[in-house]
Design a protein around this motif. Structure first.
Motif, PDB file in Angstrom:
ATOM      1  N   ARG A   1      37.673  65.830 -39.008  1.00  0.00           N
ATOM      2  CA  ARG A   1      38.571  65.697 -39.250  1.00  0.00           C
ATOM      3  C   ARG A   1      38.473  64.173 -38.761  1.00  0.00           C
ATOM      4  O   ARG A   1      39.075  62.878 -39.208  1.00  0.00           O
ATOM      5  N   ALA A   2      37.474  63.638 -38.006  1.00  0.00           N
ATOM      6  CA  ALA A   2      37.630  62.318 -37.010  1.00  0.00           C
ATOM      7  C   ALA A   2      36.434  62.333 -37.485  1.00  0.00           C
ATOM      8  O   ALA A   2      35.561  62.477 -38.674  1.00  0.00           O
ATOM      9  N   ARG A   3      36.314  60.736 -37.204  1.00  0.00           N
ATOM     10  CA  ARG A   3      35.631  59.349 -37.754  1.00  0.00           C
ATOM     11  C   ARG A   3      34.757  59.034 -36.803  1.00  0.00           C
ATOM     12  O   ARG A   3      35.484  58.543 -35.392  1.00  0.00           O
ATOM     13  N   VAL A   4      33.944  58.726 -36.846  1.00  0.00           N
ATOM     14  CA  VAL A   4      32.917  58.023 -35.606  1.00  0.00           C
ATOM     15  C   VAL A   4      33.111  56.533 -35.621  1.00  0.00           C
ATOM     16  O   VAL A   4      33.047  55.872 -36.950  1.00  0.00           O
ATOM     17  N   VAL A   5      33.346  56.019 -34.638  1.00  0.00           N
ATOM     18  CA  VAL A   5      33.045  54.314 -34.376  1.00  0.00           C
ATOM     19  C   VAL A   5      32.671  54.299 -33.272  1.00  0.00           C
ATOM     20  O   VAL A   5      32.117  55.400 -32.349  1.00  0.00           O
ATOM     21  N   LEU A   6      31.543  53.376 -33.302  1.00  0.00           N
ATOM     22  CA  LEU A   6      31.514  52.295 -32.260  1.00  0.00           C
ATOM     23  C   LEU A   6      31.575  51.138 -31.179  1.00  0.00           C
ATOM     24  O   LEU A   6      31.509  50.756 -31.977  1.00  0.00           O
ATOM     25  N   ARG A   7      31.844  51.731 -30.424  1.00  0.00           N
ATOM     26  CA  ARG A   7      32.156  50.576 -29.359  1.00  0.00           C
ATOM     27  C   ARG A   7      31.170  49.523 -28.953  1.00  0.00           C
ATOM     28  O   ARG A   7      30.087  50.059 -28.502  1.00  0.00           O
ATOM     29  N   ARG A   8      31.599  48.316 -29.307  1.00  0.00           N
ATOM     30  CA  ARG A   8      30.006  47.102 -28.565  1.00  0.00           C
ATOM     31  C   ARG A   8      29.917  47.038 -27.681  1.00  0.00           C
ATOM     32  O   ARG A   8      31.249  46.967 -26.621  1.00  0.00           O
ATOM     33  N   SER A   9      28.953  46.650 -27.037  1.00  0.00           N
ATOM     34  CA  SER A   9      28.801  46.006 -25.727  1.00  0.00           C
ATOM     35  C   SER A   9      29.615  45.002 -25.752  1.00  0.00           C
ATOM     36  O   SER A   9      30.372  44.730 -24.393  1.00  0.00           O
ATOM     37  N   THR A  10      30.003  44.326 -26.483  1.00  0.00           N
ATOM     38  CA  THR A  10      30.333  42.788 -26.154  1.00  0.00           C
ATOM     39  C   THR A  10      31.839  42.525 -26.875  1.00  0.00           C
ATOM     40  O   THR A  10      31.977  43.054 -27.890  1.00  0.00           O
TER      41      THR A  10
ATOM     42  N   ARG B   1      23.339  53.458 -25.776  1.00  0.00           N
ATOM     43  CA  ARG B   1      22.601  51.943 -24.903  1.00  0.00           C
ATOM     44  C   ARG B   1      21.431  51.682 -25.034  1.00  0.00           C
ATOM     45  O   ARG B   1      21.181  50.836 -25.560  1.00  0.00           O
ATOM     46  N   ILE B   2      20.350  52.775 -24.390  1.00  0.00           N
ATOM     47  CA  ILE B   2      19.166  52.282 -24.231  1.00  0.00           C
ATOM     48  C   ILE B   2      18.258  51.520 -25.115  1.00  0.00           C
ATOM     49  O   ILE B   2      17.938  50.063 -24.854  1.00  0.00           O
ATOM     50  N   ALA B   3      18.824  52.297 -27.068  1.00  0.00           N
ATOM     51  CA  ALA B   3      17.931  51.406 -27.652  1.00  0.00           C
ATOM     52  C   ALA B   3      18.563  50.090 -27.782  1.00  0.00           C
ATOM     53  O   ALA B   3      17.705  49.592 -28.586  1.00  0.00           O
TER      54      ALA B   3
END
Length: 425
Positions: A266-275, A222-224
């Motif tokens: 087995r999982a995949r990474v998703v990035l939840r967007r701030s918007t 988040r800080i990035a």
């Protein structure tokens, strides 16, 4: 903790070169010297920056693998200097000085294409050198009185093309096993390339499943200011290939094998967007976002202990403020409480100047590589030039004051286009 690394006859490094992480006092300073937390290597393209890091990677891999993975008749898979016949005929040399339990040790070896020509391990209690072992062949070894245990049995098990330290660790020698773990287990590598990024992202998946790491990792995302609120794991259907990988992967990255680890693989990474709360897969994210996430896992693990992170092209796909923030993490005593170290190669000259911060890189944290006419790399420190406290190192480097920059004559470039235009008339 790494003190010094010396290497000769590896790739473009023909003659012996030394990378030191021992702090260098300024003129007039008499304070007790410690170690630096950061070392950055600069130089022109193809000058040998990556080969310095490659040499340390090769040494650590030899310690890890020579006894268990190198074939009995396969010789030594070294990478000597190939631009002269002397390189192929000369031994390759590797040596590292490091601290373990607040005691200094020096370990090194020499190899040719077929066998180990020499291997040694010394300790320096109270600053005085003591031999633990010296080897000239697999059978010709001398041991110091401070090394006990089944040292002769291990000697008989050591092949001509394997390292005694590697064999000792495989046979559970207490002291040598601890020193082995201090080198192999505490030096992490983040090389530049698509496959290596995939491995780093796999590690990030495990850390997102660990309560000790996941909160910090998400806060740093988040800080990035990447527009990312948090990273999440989304389970995917069972995959036997991934299950097999899970049984191997935790051992390589010191993550316990468990049902939680299996779920993470087995999982995949998703990035939840701030918007809008939208989640995107990693393949939909920018190269910079993936690079930052993939480096964070290694950085968090390194900073948690007295480990060393070696990374090539630290600025690849990252904004200078992000790469400088990573460096500052290692230099900040509140964050880096255990003496972790970062060694990197870069072309980002803003890290040398004061535009981003008052001083990101100190004079004894900057190194240069340069090739001579024979194609051999030399490695030297900025501190050798004794720059003034107010000297603009970034400008001086780009102006060629310290060498290690390419010589480009733009008139020659213009001439290429003139000749092309003349030919097409």
């Amino acid at each position: 903790m790494l003190l010094r690394f010396r290497v000769a006859n590896h790739r473009s490094i023909r003659d012996e070169q030394t990378l030191s992480l021992v702090a260098v006092p300024r003129r007039g300073e008499t304070k007790e010297l410690g170690t630096v937390r950061v070392a950055g290597i600069y130089g022109a393209n193809a000058s040998g920056k990556s080969n310095v890091l490659s040499a340390l990677i090769w040494m650590i891999d030899a310690i890890r693998s020579s006894h268990t993975r190198w074939g009995p008749v396969g010789g030594v898979p070294r990478q000597p200097f190939k631009l002269s016949e002397t390189g192929l005929a000369t031994a390759s040399f590797f040596e590292v000085d490091f601290l373990h339990d607040e005691t200094r040790y020096s370990y090194g070896f020499e190899v040719d294409d077929t066998r180990v020509l020499g291997e040694w391990l010394y300790t320096f209690p109270h600053g005085r050198k003591k031999r633990l072992f010296e080897r000239s062949t697999a059978d010709d070894m001398a041991f110091g009185r401070g090394l006990t245990g089944e040292i002769q049995r291990i000697r008989r098990l050591t092949r001509p093309n394997s390292l005694y330290l590697s064999a000792a660790a495989s046979n559970n020698h207490p002291l040598l096993g601890d020193l082995y773990a201090s080198l192999v287990g505490k030096v992490l590598f983040a090389q530049h390339g698509e496959e290596d990024e995939k491995l780093r992202l796999h590690l990030a998946k495990f850390l997102l499943n660990e309560t000790d790491f996941a909160p910090a990792l998400n806060k740093l995302l988040r800080i990035a200011d990447l527009g990312v609120e948090r990273a999440e794991l989304v389970e995917t259907p069972d995959d036997p290939v991934l299950d097999e990988f899970a049984r191997l992967y935790p051992e390589d990255f010191a993550v316990p094998s468990s049902e939680a680890a299996l779920r993470a693989v087995r999982a995949r990474v998703v990035l939840r967007r701030s918007t809008g709360g939208v989640s995107l897969g990693l393949d939909e994210e920018s190269a910079g976002t993936r690079a930052w996430l993939s480096l964070l896992g290694h950085a968090l693990i390194t900073l948690r202990g007295d480990c060393v992170l070696i990374t090539d092209e630290i600025d690849s796909s990252l904004h200078p403020l992000l790469s400088s923030s990573l460096i500052r993490m290692f230099k900040d005593p509140e964050i880096n409480r255990h003496g972790a170290q970062l060694v990197f190669a870069s072309h980002d000259t803003t890290l040398l100047g004061s535009m981003l911060e008052d001083e990101i890189m100190a004079r004894d944290e900057v190194w240069f590589t340069e090739k001579d006419d024979s194609g051999a790399t030399s490695l030297y420190a900025l501190s050798e030039f004794h720059p003034r406290r107010d000297e603009n190192v970034e400008r001086g480097y780009l102006q060629g004051r310290y060498g290690a920059v390419p010589y480009l004559n733009f008139d020659s470039i213009r001439e290429v286009f003139r000749e092309r235009d003349d030919e097409t008339r």
